[in-house]
Design a protein around this motif. Sequence first.
Motif, PDB file in Angstrom:
ATOM      1  N   THR A  87       0.750  -1.319  -0.150  1.00  0.00           N
ATOM      2  CA  THR A  87       0.022   0.111   0.047  1.00  0.00           C
ATOM      3  C   THR A  87       0.850   1.194  -0.049  1.00  0.00           C
ATOM      4  OG1 THR A  87      -1.978  -1.186   1.105  1.00  0.00           O
ATOM      5  CG2 THR A  87      -1.728   1.124   1.276  1.00  0.00           C
TER       6      THR A  87
ATOM      7  N   THR B 149      -9.542  -5.800  -3.674  1.00  0.00           N
ATOM      8  CA  THR B 149      -7.848  -5.473  -3.145  1.00  0.00           C
ATOM      9  C   THR B 149      -7.354  -6.821  -2.693  1.00  0.00           C
ATOM     10  OG1 THR B 149      -8.940  -3.245  -2.371  1.00  0.00           O
ATOM     11  CG2 THR B 149      -6.821  -4.109  -1.334  1.00  0.00           C
TER      12      THR B 149
ATOM     13  N   LEU C 174      -1.477  -1.161  -4.041  1.00  0.00           N
ATOM     14  CA  LEU C 174      -2.650  -0.257  -3.672  1.00  0.00           C
ATOM     15  C   LEU C 174      -2.258   0.934  -3.580  1.00  0.00           C
ATOM     16  CD1 LEU C 174      -5.840   0.078  -2.835  1.00  0.00           C
ATOM     17  CD2 LEU C 174      -5.101  -0.558  -0.749  1.00  0.00           C
TER      18      LEU C 174
ATOM     19  N   ARG D 159      -3.504   4.518  -2.518  1.00  0.00           N
ATOM     20  CA  ARG D 159      -4.587   5.239  -1.465  1.00  0.00           C
ATOM     21  C   ARG D 159      -4.335   6.557  -1.394  1.00  0.00           C
ATOM     22  NH1 ARG D 159      -6.405   1.700   2.517  1.00  0.00           N
ATOM     23  NH2 ARG D 159      -7.819   1.033   0.844  1.00  0.00           N
TER      24      ARG D 159
ATOM     25  N   ASP E 115      -8.768   4.737  -4.425  1.00  0.00           N
ATOM     26  CA  ASP E 115      -7.952   3.511  -4.580  1.00  0.00           C
ATOM     27  C   ASP E 115      -7.742   3.255  -5.628  1.00  0.00           C
ATOM     28  OD1 ASP E 115      -8.007   3.906  -1.794  1.00  0.00           O
ATOM     29  OD2 ASP E 115      -9.950   2.778  -1.569  1.00  0.00           O
TER      30      ASP E 115
END
Length: 129
Positions: free
Chosen positions: A8, A88, A98, A100, A109
């Motif tokens: 992420t 996800t 990911l 974000r 996202d």
Amino acid sequence: MTLESCPTITLTPGEWQAFQDRLYERDDRLELRAPGTVLKRGEEVDPYVLSAHAEALRSGEVDGDVWDTLEDIDETAGDEEEAWQKITAFYLGRGGVLIRVTGMDEPEDWLFTEDLARRLGLIEQTGEG
């Protein structure tokens, strides 16, 4: 960003916009513009062009069609939040990254392959290879 900080990557709205402003598409390949790169007509990238390169997305600006994506991965969900969590998990489990964006009115996202995220400078290149 380093690989350890993945899967992420969190960006502010300003960082997200600056990232998008450096993109261009040439011969259906998304690239990160180096300083001084001259763009030809039609090489500009807007969120819709970017979405064609994403594995999946949930965005206030572009309709990522969460339900069609969920169907594509043979999953079901009771609501959109559960659907996005399953999408996800599916892509992160296959090496996805990911992206974000925090501080937006609606969720922002985006899921990219690790290769694309690395090529576009979202993940630092390692000394390997």
